[in-house]
Scaffold this motif. Structure first.
Motif, PDB file in Angstrom:
ATOM      1  N   HIS A   1       0.857  -1.171   0.000  1.00  0.00           N
ATOM      2  CA  HIS A   1       0.000   0.000   0.000  1.00  0.00           C
ATOM      3  C   HIS A   1       0.897   1.225   0.000  1.00  0.00           C
TER       4      HIS A   1
ATOM      5  N   ASP B   1      -4.024  -7.071   3.439  1.00  0.00           N
ATOM      6  CA  ASP B   1      -5.287  -7.327   2.749  1.00  0.00           C
ATOM      7  C   ASP B   1      -5.971  -8.560   3.315  1.00  0.00           C
TER       8      ASP B   1
ATOM      9  N   HIS C   1     -11.577  -5.648  -1.652  1.00  0.00           N
ATOM     10  CA  HIS C   1     -10.987  -6.395  -0.552  1.00  0.00           C
ATOM     11  C   HIS C   1     -11.024  -5.506   0.681  1.00  0.00           C
TER      12      HIS C   1
ATOM     13  N   HIS D   1      -9.287  -4.568   4.778  1.00  0.00           N
ATOM     14  CA  HIS D   1      -7.961  -4.369   5.356  1.00  0.00           C
ATOM     15  C   HIS D   1      -7.875  -4.679   6.845  1.00  0.00           C
TER      16      HIS D   1
ATOM     17  N   ASP E   1      -4.414   2.353  -3.061  1.00  0.00           N
ATOM     18  CA  ASP E   1      -4.655   0.935  -3.316  1.00  0.00           C
ATOM     19  C   ASP E   1      -5.528   0.773  -4.553  1.00  0.00           C
TER      20      ASP E   1
END
Ligand SMILES: [Zn+2]
Ligand SMILES: [Zn+2]
Length: 123
Positions: free
Chosen positions: A18, A84, A71, A73, A66
């Protein structure tokens, strides 16, 4: 899309970490694409506005960027490390409870990462 925006989008879409604006700027330099820091910031905010990238803000840390692929975190509450995880898509469940169309949601799960847990045990 400008050439610079395309470069930046490509870096984000191909990275598994990230990245901060600074790291993206650094990576452009390494690829011999000289882009001014301010240009990197401007492009990041316009890509974000257009919904092409995600921005993850954690208090006490610079914003990180990102890819859009859905998804969630995990965030270490101690060092701010991001990982992730893929949880069930809650879009439908949330949409049922809000009357106006939602754009997206961000789910952050707080935890203490292994490294920090070890450090804490050793002190
Ligand atoms: Zn940690
Ligand atoms: Zn992520």
């Amino acid at each position: 899309m400008t050439k610079n925006a395309a470069y930046i989008l490509e870096i984000i879409n191909h990275s598994d970490s990230h990245l901060t604006a600074e790291q993206i700027h650094q990576q452009l330099k390494e690829e011999n694409k000289s882009v001014a820091q301010a240009t990197v910031y401007n492009n990041l905010s316009s890509l974000y506005q257009q919904g092409m990238i995600r921005k993850i803000s954690v208090e006490g840390h610079p914003d990180r960027y990102d890819k859009m692929r859905r998804h969630d975190h995990l965030v270490c509450r101690n060092c701010g490390k991001l990982s992730d995880i893929l949880l069930e898509d809650l879009t439908e469940q949330i949409q049922k409870q809000v009357s106006i169309p939602m754009i997206s949601y961000d789910l952050k799960v707080n935890y203490i990462c292994d490294e920090c847990r070890q450090k804490m045990q050793n002190t």
